[in-house]
Scaffold this motif. Structure first.
Motif, PDB file in Angstrom:
ATOM      1  N   ALA A 269     -26.778 -21.536  47.580  1.00  0.00           N
ATOM      2  CA  ALA A 269     -26.678 -20.110  47.895  1.00  0.00           C
ATOM      3  C   ALA A 269     -26.715 -19.259  46.635  1.00  0.00           C
ATOM      4  O   ALA A 269     -27.306 -18.174  46.620  1.00  0.00           O
ATOM      5  CB  ALA A 269     -25.401 -19.845  48.692  1.00  0.00           C
ATOM      6  N   SER A 270     -26.107 -19.739  45.565  1.00  0.00           N
ATOM      7  CA  SER A 270     -26.107 -18.997  44.299  1.00  0.00           C
ATOM      8  C   SER A 270     -27.512 -18.856  43.740  1.00  0.00           C
ATOM      9  O   SER A 270     -27.860 -17.823  43.159  1.00  0.00           O
ATOM     10  CB  SER A 270     -25.198 -19.707  43.292  1.00  0.00           C
ATOM     11  N   ALA A 271     -28.343 -19.877  43.918  1.00  0.00           N
ATOM     12  CA  ALA A 271     -29.719 -19.808  43.426  1.00  0.00           C
ATOM     13  C   ALA A 271     -30.544 -18.782  44.200  1.00  0.00           C
ATOM     14  O   ALA A 271     -31.494 -18.211  43.672  1.00  0.00           O
ATOM     15  CB  ALA A 271     -30.372 -21.187  43.525  1.00  0.00           C
ATOM     16  N   PHE A 272     -30.170 -18.517  45.463  1.00  0.00           N
ATOM     17  CA  PHE A 272     -30.881 -17.550  46.300  1.00  0.00           C
ATOM     18  C   PHE A 272     -30.255 -16.163  46.232  1.00  0.00           C
ATOM     19  O   PHE A 272     -30.687 -15.260  46.954  1.00  0.00           O
ATOM     20  CB  PHE A 272     -30.868 -18.011  47.763  1.00  0.00           C
ATOM     21  N   TRP A 315     -23.064 -29.994  40.754  1.00  0.00           N
ATOM     22  CA  TRP A 315     -23.221 -28.621  41.243  1.00  0.00           C
ATOM     23  C   TRP A 315     -24.185 -27.852  40.345  1.00  0.00           C
ATOM     24  O   TRP A 315     -25.080 -27.151  40.826  1.00  0.00           O
ATOM     25  CB  TRP A 315     -21.860 -27.925  41.255  1.00  0.00           C
ATOM     26  N   GLN A 316     -24.015 -27.975  39.054  1.00  0.00           N
ATOM     27  CA  GLN A 316     -24.865 -27.258  38.113  1.00  0.00           C
ATOM     28  C   GLN A 316     -26.301 -27.741  38.175  1.00  0.00           C
ATOM     29  O   GLN A 316     -27.243 -26.952  38.064  1.00  0.00           O
ATOM     30  CB  GLN A 316     -24.300 -27.415  36.698  1.00  0.00           C
ATOM     31  N   ILE A 317     -26.487 -29.051  38.375  1.00  0.00           N
ATOM     32  CA  ILE A 317     -27.848 -29.599  38.465  1.00  0.00           C
ATOM     33  C   ILE A 317     -28.532 -29.088  39.728  1.00  0.00           C
ATOM     34  O   ILE A 317     -29.710 -28.704  39.702  1.00  0.00           O
ATOM     35  CB  ILE A 317     -27.799 -31.140  38.438  1.00  0.00           C
ATOM     36  N   ALA A 320     -29.519 -25.465  39.230  1.00  0.00           N
ATOM     37  CA  ALA A 320     -30.633 -25.307  38.289  1.00  0.00           C
ATOM     38  C   ALA A 320     -31.961 -25.748  38.893  1.00  0.00           C
ATOM     39  O   ALA A 320     -32.982 -25.071  38.727  1.00  0.00           O
ATOM     40  CB  ALA A 320     -30.342 -26.101  37.016  1.00  0.00           C
ATOM     41  N   VAL A 321     -31.963 -26.877  39.612  1.00  0.00           N
ATOM     42  CA  VAL A 321     -33.223 -27.386  40.150  1.00  0.00           C
ATOM     43  C   VAL A 321     -33.743 -26.498  41.277  1.00  0.00           C
ATOM     44  O   VAL A 321     -34.959 -26.313  41.430  1.00  0.00           O
ATOM     45  CB  VAL A 321     -33.068 -28.854  40.606  1.00  0.00           C
TER      46      VAL A 321
END
Length: 627
Positions: A269-272, A315-317, A320-321
């Motif tokens: 969700a953070s990536a979006f 979580w970080q990976i 990032a991906v």
């Protein structure tokens, strides 16, 4: 004194274990499908009757069992998956507890036919309520055939709490989808009664996802792939425009096992975050591979809650991906202007001629010259300045004489007494939210920021949320249409064809009559395909397919079986989609009509969900603002 502690019989112990492992027919389906996978099956067939109440049958072409193994499989804690406690941290199989089959056999009537490739004859076993009723050698195909009949036949209290057939069937389909999605190389099929409702041929992961969630996702999937020392991630995320307000398709798998993990969900969700609205959720299908000794699946009997040793770096990976995948597909955040507070810029109209402003200049003017030498004098204005100022002085004198006489001092005590008197007068005027004798009338209305309607009432200033007001009006209108079966339809220009997922297609027949009652016209084209030829007349939607899918998702999300509740859900979801939104300008006539319709509803003050529609800014509160 006699002893009070004693060992429970196996039948009772198995029923207690079944309370955690077997909660509904879908739980049986999950356990049997996972056993078939562990047996190396490449073709799995699921047959159900009466949503699993009467029959749940799983047929696979796996390696089968010997007569001894077939008998031992129904004993508590009998398993071929682990031999020591250390094996719990190197699991490569779906099951390992040895509780599923004895738990199923304790609350249902179970028949098993199984055979290994090297055996001439197979084994047949029939068990009911943990008691073996028959065991013999028979001729059968290689693999295993489990038939579970009359679930909870000996636990009527548990059977009574099962949901309706549609709900239980959806839960079964969800379990099948989760198992099938992570195993695209295996063929699956689902037969309900005598009708095959799902057929999933072996293929690629993308093909499996499209088969399960619909062809519309075929062009919406963005591949995700990364391989690190901690985790290998593959799968897909869907494009931002497919984000949903509810029932988003969010699948996480780890080492071939479906899992729920809200913490990892936030990574996606953070990536979006800058690509979708705050109240929407992205769709994704992500598959993680980690070392078995870095996670613990032995948290709950359902094995969907999993603990990770390296949770934070994973979580970080993930974050990032997913960002990288969105970046490669040119998904960039859009600029969201605040339209409500924006300056209204007029549209260019070529018919309106714009002239350059003219400046008058006197080239002979000399500011240093004497007044007698000035060659230019400014034109006189027609203003009588003396009269204007004399009037101002007179008003000032009148104000001083009437308000603050020169021979009277306006002390702090006088001011306090005046404020107390004003507060007392205001307190007498304070009304309830909306008194019965208050009349809105047919006066003038003011629209504030194209979101709220303002009007004067006896007790103060009334503010009405225009979206919620219209939602209220539409909700009761649609609810009446459903119950009276008199909804009006408007034909679509071109019929739209929609292919639903298995869970959506299962829900649609259950609410089809209500959809027809409010104005939908839907035709079944076979399988999971339907055509939409008309939509409710009160709805202005450019996408009838999206409109229908949103209503289905809301109905599935609630999981209600009560007809009245389903009708209320449909009426509310349709009203929510059709209600005017923030930013829509209304004429005075439209505002008048909306307010009149609002006050004719049973609950004008609140929406069906309990949110306020009306508030009143009281006269006393307004007066206090200007002290």
């Amino acid at each position: 004194m006699s002893d009070i502690i004693h060992l429970l019989p196996d039948s009772i112990a198995n029923q207690i274990a079944a309370g955690e492992v077997i909660q509904r027919p879908a739980s049986v389906v999950k356990e049997l499908l996972e056993n078939a996978l562990d047996a190396g099956a490449t073709d799995i067939k699921l047959i159900i009757k009466d949503a699993g109440r009467t029959l749940i049958q799983v047929i696979d072409n796996g390696k089968g069992m010997s007569p001894t193994d077939a008998r031992m499989a129904f004993e508590r804690h009998a398993t071929s998956k682990i031999r020591s406690a250390d094996d719990l941290f190197t699991l490569q199989t779906m099951g390992f507890r040895g509780e599923a089959l004895p738990s199923i056999a304790s609350v249902a009537q179970v028949e098993l036919k199984t055979k290994r490739p090297e055996d001439e004859l197979g084994t047949f076993i029939r068990i009911a309520g943990s008691k073996v009723e028959a065991e013999e050698a028979i001729s059968c195909p290689v693999g295993s055939n489990f038939a579970v009949r009359n679930i909870f036949f000996n636990v009527p209290a548990r059977r009574k709490f099962l949901k309706g057939n549609e709900t239980e069937k959806r839960n079964i389909i969800v379990e099948l989808e989760r198992v099938a999605m992570v195993n695209p190389e295996i063929t699956f099929s689902l037969v309900d009664g005598d009708t095959q409702i799902l057929s999933l041929p072996a293929g690629s992961l993308r093909q499996r996802i499209v088969h399960l969630v619909g062809k519309s996702f075929s062009q919406q999937l963005i591949p995700v792939e990364i391989d690190t020392s901690l985790v290998k991630i593959t799968g897909f995320v869907a494009r931002p425009e497919t984000a949903r307000k509810m029932r988003a398709l969010q699948y996480f798998f780890v080492n071939g096992r479906y899992m729920r993990h809200p913490y990892f969900n936030k990574a996606v969700a953070s990536a979006f975050e800058q690509l979708i609205l705050p109240n929407e959720s992205p769709n994704f299908f992500l598959f993680l591979q980690v070392a078995p000794d870095t996670l613990d699946v032995n948290i709950h009997p359902t094995k969907t809650e999993i603990k990770f040793e390296n949770e934070t770096p994973i979580w970080q990976i993930i974050n990032a991906v997913v960002k990288e995948a969105l970046g490669k597909s040119n998904e960039t955040p859009s600029i969201d202007f605040d339209k409500r507070d924006a300056v209204d810029i007029p549209i260019y109209d070529p018919s309106h001629e714009v002239k350059q402003p003219q400046v008058r200049v006197n080239p002979n003017y000399n500011p240093f010259a004497n007044s007698s030498e000035k060659k230019f004098s400014a034109p006189k204005n027609n203003y009588n300045w003396e009269k204007l100022y004399s009037n101002l002085e007179q008003r000032k004198s009148d104000y001083s004489e009437t308000t603050f006489p020169q021979d009277t001092e306006f002390s702090s005590q006088n001011r306090t007494e005046a404020e107390q008197a004003l507060a007392s007068a205001s307190a007498e005027e304070e009304p309830q939210l909306l008194l019965a004798d208050e009349s809105v009338g047919k006066g003038q209305y003011l629209q504030y920021k194209n979101a709220y309607i303002l009007t004067s009432v006896k007790s103060g200033l009334m503010l009405i949320d225009q979206h919620r007001a219209h939602l209220n009006v539409l909700y009761y209108r649609f609810l009446e249409s459903i119950r009276q079966h008199n909804g009006a339809s408007q034909r679509v220009l071109f019929p739209e064809v929609v292919e639903f997922s298995a869970s959506e297609a299962t829900m649609l027949p259950y609410i089809l009559d209500d959809l027809l009652a409010i104005g939908f016209e839907i035709n079944h084209l076979g399988g999971s395909s339907y055509s939409i030829t008309a939509v409710p007349a009160d709805i202005k939607s450019s996408s009838p397919v999206q409109l229908l899918q949103n209503m289905l998702h809301r109905s599935i999300e609630t999981g209600s079986d009560v007809k009245d509740e389903i009708q209320e859900i449909l009426a509310f979801s349709l009203a929510e989609l059709g209600a005017i939104g923030v930013g829509q300008m209304l004429s005075n006539e439209e505002m008048t009509q909306l307010v009149e319709q609002l006050f004719s509803t049973p609950t004008p003050n609140h929406t069906p969900k309990g949110k306020p529609v009306i508030t009143i800014l009281k006269d006393g509160d307004i007066n206090k603002m200007f002290r």
